[in-house]
Design an enzyme around this catalytic site. Sequence first.
Site, short mmCIF file in Angstrom:
data_model
loop_
_atom_site.label_atom_id
_atom_site.label_comp_id
_atom_site.label_asym_id
_atom_site.label_seq_id
_atom_site.Cartn_x
_atom_site.Cartn_y
_atom_site.Cartn_z
N GLU A 261 0.82 -1.22 0.00
CA GLU A 261 0.00 0.00 0.00
C GLU A 261 0.85 1.26 0.00
OE1 GLU A 261 -3.56 1.68 2.84
OE2 GLU A 261 -3.55 -0.45 2.39
N ASP B 128 -2.62 -3.10 3.05
CA ASP B 128 -3.01 -3.30 4.46
C ASP B 128 -4.10 -4.36 4.56
OD1 ASP B 128 -1.20 -1.51 5.35
OD2 ASP B 128 -2.63 0.00 6.05
N TYR C 104 -1.27 -4.01 13.89
CA TYR C 104 -2.19 -3.30 12.99
C TYR C 104 -3.22 -2.48 13.78
CZ TYR C 104 -5.39 -2.61 9.06
OH TYR C 104 -6.18 -2.05 8.08
#
Length: 690
Positions: A8, A111, A314
């Site tokens: 990303e 992601d 995350y």
Amino acid sequence: MTTCIIAEKPSVARDIARIVGATSKQDGYMEGCGYVVTWAMGHLIALAMPEAYGFSAYKAEDLPIRPNPFQLVVRQVRKDKEYISDPAALKQLKVIRSCFDKTDRIIVATDAGREGELIFRYIYSYLNCHKLYDRLWISSLTDKAIREGLSNLKPGSSYDNLYYSAKARSEADWLVGINASRALSIARKGGYSLGRVQTPTLAMVCRRYIEYRDFSSVPYWKLSVLTEKEGLSLKAIGSEDYESEALAQTALALLRSQSRLKVESVARKVTHTSPPLLYDLTTLQKDANRRHGFSADKTLSIAQSLYEKKITTYPRTGSRYISEDVFEEVPTLLRKIRETLLTPLNRHSVDNTKVTDHHAIIPTGETPLGLSADETTIYQMVVNRFVEAFSPDSEEERMQVRFTDGTNTFTWKACRQISLGWKAVQKGKEAEADKKEDDDEQFLSSLPNLAEGEILPLVNAEITEHKTKPKPLYTEATLLSAMENAGKEVKEDDKRKAMAECGIGTPATRANIIETLILRDYIRRDKKAIIPTEKGLAVYEIVKDKKISNAEMTGAWELALAAIEVGKMPSDKFAQGINSYVGTICEELLSLSSEQKSYPVYRCPKCGQQSVGIYAKVAKCRHETCGFHVFREVCGIHLSEDNIRDLISSGRTPILKGLTSKAGKNFNARLALKDDYTTTFEFEQNKKRK
């Protein structure tokens, strides 16, 4: 065979490239050892705007606009007075196309979440690529996690439902936002911006602000008594609220004629308090706002930065739990962050069934280097919560005693800490910070021995004056909670959990919704509070009874999108519902054009004629020779129509709260008419407490 890996962002691509040996740097990608590693730079592709379908002009007969199919276009940027394709996006797309063309297979490393999936799928679709792809799905960016992820790739099709949900959400936001904004702009001949999630959020902020602004505080009085046992002063509060001071004084006189109190009941129990669950994004944002004043957007940015620096996992997660396999790693992680805990570790935050795509935010064990002060603050919050979560329960002994003088009942509450448990991590600071302001529980090192029927001396008795309080204005923390629960105030944990599943927005988008409303000048930060602007209140007044502002309905759509994500609802069924909803919204908003705002007329206090009209910025007499007028903006607040009506009919408003002086100090006062029909402030005299 050559493999293309698409990340990303460039920073993530560089980490992956280093691990797979793609060390040769090219323009827009890295290559080597049979790999080509490129990146997306966020959303390179977006849904086309109405102009692409031939709807440039705002016309009621064109609504609702329902593209079928939706067109994808390169990300747009503004140049002069028009939008053009972003040159940087065009350049990177050309690189991605070339990487796709020259490789045999693709690994998707955007992601691991809804937005990351959509970023890749839109690029894949726009480039008309048909090559098979696998998915790298990881919760942290440490070398170990990336290597394990590359060894356990999943077929891209495993994430089709996630994509269908992301696509449905993206198209629903377009349909509601574009159509509602155009419908209201046509109806009210102005430029308005409405949205599927932003408008219900605005409505919640406005509703709370109006309730707070218009709240009339009512005084009441309570009795309290002071008694003693074993050298300890016990202050007990009366259960009855008195509507007038006279009634309270009568009760006080009767009470003071007594010399003793009888213990009516004694309740003692030992309680165990579990540690708080690990952080998900929303809880981290709420705590960072309450304790450090960080905005939700700032906390998300920092959490994302810590993730990219590989020191936390995350951030865009909605889970506050970890799975059994991650729990096995906890002792190692604790050693790495130099913490030791007694075994067995607390399992309060361990539950496989409550971990979806990502587990809670936890440290990775990597050494934090070169962090900014704000990054250190958020990192330390994550570490402290991690240590707390696996620490023992805290243990307290609580005591509640009811006294009586034969007429009134008084309650005294106290608590003794037996063992700190998890509270020792921050020396009880967190528990202290989270205590309610009105909590009258006394903390003692030892509790007195009291028995039912025991007689104690009445040392003193007094009256305290109190005032009813409105619900407080939203802060960013409480607004995030309201969004989580779709605006419902839910106290029961099970109901709160059910509502949290159909809140408005998602953990990943709520910060952006708040920032969008601020950017559009619909809401603003006022110290710690979030309040509407005049513009936001004006929009709310127009749409408050319409479906577009209904938070629960928006919550229901979120629930449907979650069902698509887990394969329990086909996306075309959701699309049918949204299309019908959009039709209703357009109908409701377009009908507003026939509702001309009628301004009621009031008797002028100066000339006596029925001739005062209330307008957006001023209330004034329509007789030119009279000249009576009152501006509606006074010391930073906007006078409501009710305020103006009270002023011109009775000569004064109720108490106006939150006025700001020229020196920037806040004050409360009534606005009153003087003999010459100009206005002045009247201040309440401070009442002395008995």
